[in-house]
Scaffold this active site. Structure first.
Site, short mmCIF file in Angstrom:
data_model
loop_
_atom_site.label_atom_id
_atom_site.label_comp_id
_atom_site.label_asym_id
_atom_site.label_seq_id
_atom_site.Cartn_x
_atom_site.Cartn_y
_atom_site.Cartn_z
N THR A 1 -37.26 -42.32 -65.00
CA THR A 1 -37.93 -41.56 -66.11
C THR A 1 -38.80 -42.16 -66.36
OG1 THR A 1 -35.93 -41.23 -67.44
CG2 THR A 1 -36.51 -39.93 -65.93
N GLY B 1 -32.38 -59.39 -79.79
CA GLY B 1 -32.80 -58.12 -80.01
C GLY B 1 -32.22 -57.36 -78.43
N ARG C 1 -15.38 -45.72 -91.77
CA ARG C 1 -16.36 -45.08 -91.82
C ARG C 1 -17.74 -45.40 -90.82
NH1 ARG C 1 -17.70 -44.00 -97.89
NH2 ARG C 1 -17.98 -47.04 -97.19
N CYS D 1 -33.08 -47.92 -71.14
CA CYS D 1 -32.92 -46.91 -71.52
C CYS D 1 -33.54 -47.01 -73.25
CB CYS D 1 -30.67 -46.46 -71.53
SG CYS D 1 -29.99 -45.98 -70.50
N LEU E 1 -23.54 -44.94 -69.63
CA LEU E 1 -23.37 -45.38 -68.74
C LEU E 1 -23.99 -46.94 -69.87
CD1 LEU E 1 -22.85 -44.65 -65.38
CD2 LEU E 1 -21.38 -44.38 -67.06
N GLY F 1 -31.57 -40.76 -55.69
CA GLY F 1 -31.59 -41.77 -56.12
C GLY F 1 -30.65 -43.06 -56.24
N LEU G 1 -30.52 -38.35 -75.70
CA LEU G 1 -31.27 -38.87 -76.78
C LEU G 1 -31.00 -40.01 -77.49
CD1 LEU G 1 -34.70 -36.72 -75.89
CD2 LEU G 1 -33.68 -39.15 -74.91
N ASN H 1 -27.98 -42.69 -77.39
CA ASN H 1 -29.26 -44.04 -77.24
C ASN H 1 -29.51 -44.77 -78.82
OD1 ASN H 1 -28.13 -44.51 -75.08
ND2 ASN H 1 -29.70 -44.07 -73.91
N THR I 1 -32.42 -39.29 -67.91
CA THR I 1 -32.63 -38.89 -68.92
C THR I 1 -34.04 -38.99 -69.07
OG1 THR I 1 -31.35 -41.12 -69.76
CG2 THR I 1 -32.76 -40.35 -71.11
#
EC number: 1.1.1.22
Length: 479
Positions: free
Chosen positions: A90, A270, A259, A275, A162, A10, A220, A223, A130
């Site tokens: 994916t 947006g 925090r 990802c 990344l 890939g 997961l 992200n 992913t």
């Protein structure tokens, strides 16, 4: 034995940069990136790489044809390598069970089957793509069901963290490298071999080892939580506009709380990219499959809020232009989903453009790194329009911002490119139709200065008081 030959299946946004940096930092390791696409491999071997990423050109030029190679000879690369990265796409499934939410693993499965068919020696196979939790189990089942006698495999999960636009910096100075594998002696040995590769430039304390499932879920989760922060501040931007608060001031005040922190607290039109949406939808599907509907609904709301923000911004453009944009010329500055990349996947600009085109607008588009062919491909995709030729007639793509804004009614900032902050807006204003509007979807411009020039300015999360010049133009138009 230490790793001396690596193959990456890939040659995309993850595989290319990752393996280029490995080749840079491990000159004793032969790194070969393979792909079925002859065109893509030819680009990696040319002076114009297939992706734009600051610093990538320099890294590739330093190591290409020394210990970094790009090839379509997948069989040879797999056979020679001791460690194989699977770094294929994916995407979200577009049909069948889990349509619109589940990850489509057909390319991962294809890569696993190729490895099983070709390999004649032991291999460490590393998930770089992913993937859903427990995908490594599926890969192992394929490899073990099809392996040749005497060949053994170890499957590791090594997700990438990344950010496009800073990928080389993220690779060179990673916050952490995460490696998951089986808790067997063989699995731990494979983890150690991959650790030794990264230790050539990453401190061991920054290399985290876990079981395979924790590693897969961590990607997961990271992200999802980052996207959640963006949706959270975007939801508050709507409140700010309704109350007179300034979302930038709110974000700064909240971000100073140790925090919480300030990162991913910038309101905008947006989030986009390859990802966030894909991974959250995958997480939603996993939760549904695990019979956790409340958890699935919680994460679905992060996506819903992002869609709401894009729709709200687009509606603001139309409403401000006297509730009609039919045959009006509108300039879109920026088409990539963020600055310092040419990637347009899930870009908010596509949503904004589609809405304006559906309302009859004529679009003048400029982006410094997105190719004209990519813009046309995105805006004529079946998910965007059923009339591609009609759309093509209403789109003009320009090589600079000044040409793109000339004789237009409005400017819509969709990407936060630095060059947009340095434009001569007096010159732009003089060449625009009046009243001249700017919709700053990224909150990057000096709004007071623009209003003094004469622009009517709208932005995210702040109610701007129009200057006297803007009010004059507005009243003249309404007369």
């Amino acid at each position: 034995m230490p790793i001396t030959k690596i193959c990456c299946i890939g040659a995309g946004y993850v595989g290319g940069p990752t393996c280029s940096v490995i080749a840079l930092k491990c000159p004793h390791i032969r790194v070969t990136v393979v792909d079925k696409s002859y065109e893509r491999i030819a680009q990696w071997n040319s002076s114009k790489l297939p992706i734009y990423e600051p610093g990538l050109d320099d890294v590739v030029q330093q190591r290409r044809n020394k210990n970094l190679f790009f090839s379509t000879d997948i069989a040879q690369a797999i056979e020679e390598a001791e460690l194989i990265f699977i770094s294929v796409n994916t995407p979200t499934k577009t049909f069948g069970n889990g349509k619109g939410r589940a990850a489509d693993l057909k390319y991962v499965e294809s890569a696993a089957r190729m490895i099983a068919d070709i390999a004649t020696g032991d291999k460490i196979v590393v998930e770089k793509s992913t993937v859903p939790v427990r995908a490594a189990e599926s890969i192992m089942n394929i490899l073990r069901a099809n392996h040749k006698p005497g060949v053994s495999y170890q499957i590791l999960s090594n997700p990438e963290f990344l950010a496009e636009g800073t990928a080389i910096e993220d690779l060179l100075n990673a916050d952490r490298v995460l490696i998951g594998g089986e808790e067997s002696p063989e699995g731990q040995a494979a983890i150690e071999q991959l650790c030794q590769v990264y230790e050539h430039w990453i401190p061991r304390k920054n290399i985290i080892t876990t079981n395979t499932w924790s590693s897969e879920l961590s990607k997961l989760a990271a992200n999802a939580i980052l996207a959640q922060r963006i949706s959270s501040i975007n939801s508050l931007s709507a409140v700010c506009e309704a109350t007179g608060a300034d979302v930038s001031e709110v974000a700064r005040a909240v971000g100073l709380d140790s925090r919480i922190g300030p990162k991913f607290m910038q309101a905008s039109v947006g989030f986009g990219g390859s990802c966030f949406q894909k991974d959250i939808l995958n997480l939603v599907y996993i939760c549904e499959c695990l019979n956790l509907p409340e958890v699935a609904a919680y994460w679905q709301q992060v996506i819903d809020m992002n869609e709401y923000q894009k729709s709200r911004f687009s509606a603001k453009v139309i409403e401000s232009l006297f509730n009609t944009v039919t045959d009006k010329k509108i300039s879109l500055l920026g088409f990539a989903f963020k600055k310092n990349t040419g990637d347009t996947r899930e870009s908010p600009a596509i949503h904004v453009a589609k809405t304006l085109l559906d309302e009859g607008a004529k679009l003048h588009i400029y982006d410094p790194k997105v190719e004209e062919s990519q813009i046309l491909l995105d805006l004529t995709h079946p998910s965007v329009t059923a009339e591609p030729e009609h759309v093509r007639e209403r789109i003009s793509i320009y090589k600079d911002a000044y040409s793109a804004t000339k004789n237009t009614h409005a400017i819509v900032i969709c990407t936060e490119w630095d060059e947009f902050m340095e434009l001569d807006f007096k010159r732009i204003y003089a060449d625009m139709m009046k009243p001249a509007y700017i919709f700053d979807g990224r909150k990057i411009l000096d709004h007071d200065k623009l209003q003094k020039i004469g622009f009517i300015v709208q932005t995210i999360g702040k109610k701007l008081i129009r200057s006297s010049i803007s009010r004059v133009w507005g009243s003249q138009t309404q007369m």
